[in-house]
Write a protein that holds these residues in place. Structure first.
Motif, PDB file in Angstrom:
ATOM      1  N   MET A  66       0.841  -1.182   0.000  1.00  0.00           N
ATOM      2  CA  MET A  66       0.000   0.000   0.000  1.00  0.00           C
ATOM      3  C   MET A  66       0.886   1.244   0.000  1.00  0.00           C
ATOM      4  N   THR A  67       0.461   2.246  -0.748  1.00  0.00           N
ATOM      5  CA  THR A  67       1.185   3.508  -0.790  1.00  0.00           C
ATOM      6  C   THR A  67       1.035   4.211   0.543  1.00  0.00           C
ATOM      7  N   ALA A  68       2.121   4.742   1.073  1.00  0.00           N
ATOM      8  CA  ALA A  68       2.094   5.387   2.382  1.00  0.00           C
ATOM      9  C   ALA A  68       1.474   6.777   2.327  1.00  0.00           C
ATOM     10  N   VAL A  69       1.457   7.422   1.160  1.00  0.00           N
ATOM     11  CA  VAL A  69       0.851   8.744   1.019  1.00  0.00           C
ATOM     12  C   VAL A  69      -0.145   8.698  -0.138  1.00  0.00           C
ATOM     13  N   THR A  70      -1.416   8.911   0.185  1.00  0.00           N
ATOM     14  CA  THR A  70      -2.465   8.996  -0.825  1.00  0.00           C
ATOM     15  C   THR A  70      -2.875  10.452  -0.915  1.00  0.00           C
ATOM     16  N   GLU A 108       5.141   1.996  14.237  1.00  0.00           N
ATOM     17  CA  GLU A 108       5.693   1.065  13.259  1.00  0.00           C
ATOM     18  C   GLU A 108       5.581   1.589  11.839  1.00  0.00           C
ATOM     19  N   ARG A 109       4.438   2.230  11.530  1.00  0.00           N
ATOM     20  CA  ARG A 109       4.297   2.809  10.199  1.00  0.00           C
ATOM     21  C   ARG A 109       3.175   3.836  10.202  1.00  0.00           C
ATOM     22  N   PHE A 110       3.311   4.795   9.293  1.00  0.00           N
ATOM     23  CA  PHE A 110       2.301   5.827   9.092  1.00  0.00           C
ATOM     24  C   PHE A 110       1.767   5.729   7.668  1.00  0.00           C
ATOM     25  N   GLU A 111       0.476   6.002   7.529  1.00  0.00           N
ATOM     26  CA  GLU A 111      -0.125   6.170   6.210  1.00  0.00           C
ATOM     27  C   GLU A 111      -0.862   7.499   6.218  1.00  0.00           C
ATOM     28  N   PHE A 112      -0.695   8.263   5.160  1.00  0.00           N
ATOM     29  CA  PHE A 112      -1.311   9.577   5.027  1.00  0.00           C
ATOM     30  C   PHE A 112      -2.333   9.520   3.900  1.00  0.00           C
ATOM     31  N   ALA A 113      -3.537  10.028   4.157  1.00  0.00           N
ATOM     32  CA  ALA A 113      -4.574  10.137   3.125  1.00  0.00           C
ATOM     33  C   ALA A 113      -5.064  11.581   3.157  1.00  0.00           C
ATOM     34  N   TRP A 132       4.461  17.511   1.119  1.00  0.00           N
ATOM     35  CA  TRP A 132       4.626  16.190   0.499  1.00  0.00           C
ATOM     36  C   TRP A 132       5.911  15.536   0.981  1.00  0.00           C
ATOM     37  N   ARG A 133       6.988  16.309   0.965  1.00  0.00           N
ATOM     38  CA  ARG A 133       8.284  15.760   1.387  1.00  0.00           C
ATOM     39  C   ARG A 133       8.258  15.346   2.853  1.00  0.00           C
ATOM     40  N   SER A 134       7.563  16.123   3.671  1.00  0.00           N
ATOM     41  CA  SER A 134       7.445  15.788   5.086  1.00  0.00           C
ATOM     42  C   SER A 134       6.721  14.467   5.274  1.00  0.00           C
ATOM     43  N   MET A 135       5.593  14.308   4.604  1.00  0.00           N
ATOM     44  CA  MET A 135       4.841  13.057   4.718  1.00  0.00           C
ATOM     45  C   MET A 135       5.651  11.864   4.210  1.00  0.00           C
ATOM     46  N   GLU A 136       6.362  12.052   3.114  1.00  0.00           N
ATOM     47  CA  GLU A 136       7.185  10.966   2.568  1.00  0.00           C
ATOM     48  C   GLU A 136       8.283  10.569   3.548  1.00  0.00           C
ATOM     49  N   ALA A 137       8.923  11.564   4.173  1.00  0.00           N
ATOM     50  CA  ALA A 137      10.002  11.268   5.126  1.00  0.00           C
ATOM     51  C   ALA A 137       9.456  10.541   6.350  1.00  0.00           C
ATOM     52  N   VAL A 138       8.323  11.006   6.878  1.00  0.00           N
ATOM     53  CA  VAL A 138       7.738  10.343   8.046  1.00  0.00           C
ATOM     54  C   VAL A 138       7.337   8.919   7.697  1.00  0.00           C
ATOM     55  N   SER A 139       6.668   8.731   6.574  1.00  0.00           N
ATOM     56  CA  SER A 139       6.215   7.383   6.212  1.00  0.00           C
ATOM     57  C   SER A 139       7.385   6.451   5.898  1.00  0.00           C
ATOM     58  N   SER A 140       8.540   7.013   5.567  1.00  0.00           N
ATOM     59  CA  SER A 140       9.737   6.209   5.301  1.00  0.00           C
ATOM     60  C   SER A 140      10.604   6.008   6.540  1.00  0.00           C
ATOM     61  N   GLY A 141      10.249   6.675   7.639  1.00  0.00           N
ATOM     62  CA  GLY A 141      11.059   6.584   8.853  1.00  0.00           C
ATOM     63  C   GLY A 141      12.391   7.299   8.721  1.00  0.00           C
ATOM     64  N   ALA A 142      12.451   8.306   7.854  1.00  0.00           N
ATOM     65  CA  ALA A 142      13.703   9.004   7.541  1.00  0.00           C
ATOM     66  C   ALA A 142      13.840  10.276   8.383  1.00  0.00           C
ATOM     67  N   LYS A 143      14.256  10.109   9.607  1.00  0.00           N
ATOM     68  CA  LYS A 143      14.348  11.229  10.554  1.00  0.00           C
ATOM     69  C   LYS A 143      15.240  12.356  10.027  1.00  0.00           C
ATOM     70  N   GLU A 144      16.434  12.041   9.571  1.00  0.00           N
ATOM     71  CA  GLU A 144      17.357  13.095   9.130  1.00  0.00           C
ATOM     72  C   GLU A 144      16.831  13.821   7.896  1.00  0.00           C
ATOM     73  N   ALA A 145      16.218  13.097   6.981  1.00  0.00           N
ATOM     74  CA  ALA A 145      15.625  13.734   5.802  1.00  0.00           C
ATOM     75  C   ALA A 145      14.481  14.651   6.225  1.00  0.00           C
TER      76      ALA A 145
END
Length: 145
Positions: free
Chosen positions: A1-5, A78-83, A20-33
């Motif tokens: 499933m896509t993490a950002v809809t 464990e994971r985030f999904e954004f809609a 968009w970049r913020s949601m992508e980083a959070v859903s990827s677990g990319a703290k530094e990004a």
């Protein structure tokens, strides 16, 4: 499933792109990004006002405090999904309307409906991120396996 809809306007504005970049980083677990998206003097209020993440309701000011917010509120999920259902851009800001689903250890899930407002500086870095959501409404959606 896509993490950002994203079901809202796709017109690119600096604030919308930052969101968009913020949601992508959070859903990827990319703290530094994620931290790299913020200006040095940025403020995160998630949610706005006193909460379990900010007892005084004054927000998390500066990258060090924003990093601590990540460790408190984001790292243990464990994971985030954004809609996102809608987005309104004006000037250097945008307000996104949607639901953030947090999947917790052990299989629990919480869906948080809200309005998520991003304000960027002239370089496209986030100056403030303010999330308007209600703790009680979110907790009412808690589902456990």
């Amino acid at each position: 499933m896509t993490a950002v809809t994203w079901k809202a306007s796709r017109t690119e504005t600096p604030a919308r792109v930052a969101s968009w970049r913020s949601m992508e980083a959070v859903s990827s677990g990319a703290k530094e990004a994620w931290l790299a998206l913020f200006a040095e003097d940025a403020v995160v209020e998630d949610p706005v006002g006193p909460s379990m993440f900010d007892a005084e309701g004054k927000g998390h000011h500066g990258k060090e405090a924003i990093a601590a917010f990540w460790d408190l509120a984001i790292a243990n999920v464990e994971r985030f999904e954004f809609a996102m259902h809608d987005s309104f851009a004006a000037g250097s800001e945008c307000a996104n309307v949607g639901t953030i689903s947090a999947f917790l250890p052990g299989g629990a899930r919480v869906d948080t409906e809200g309005v998520f407002v991003y304000h960027v500086d002239e370089n496209g870095l986030i100056k403030s991120m303010r999330a308007f959501w209600e703790t009680e409404r979110a907790l009412a959606t808690l589902r456990t396996p």
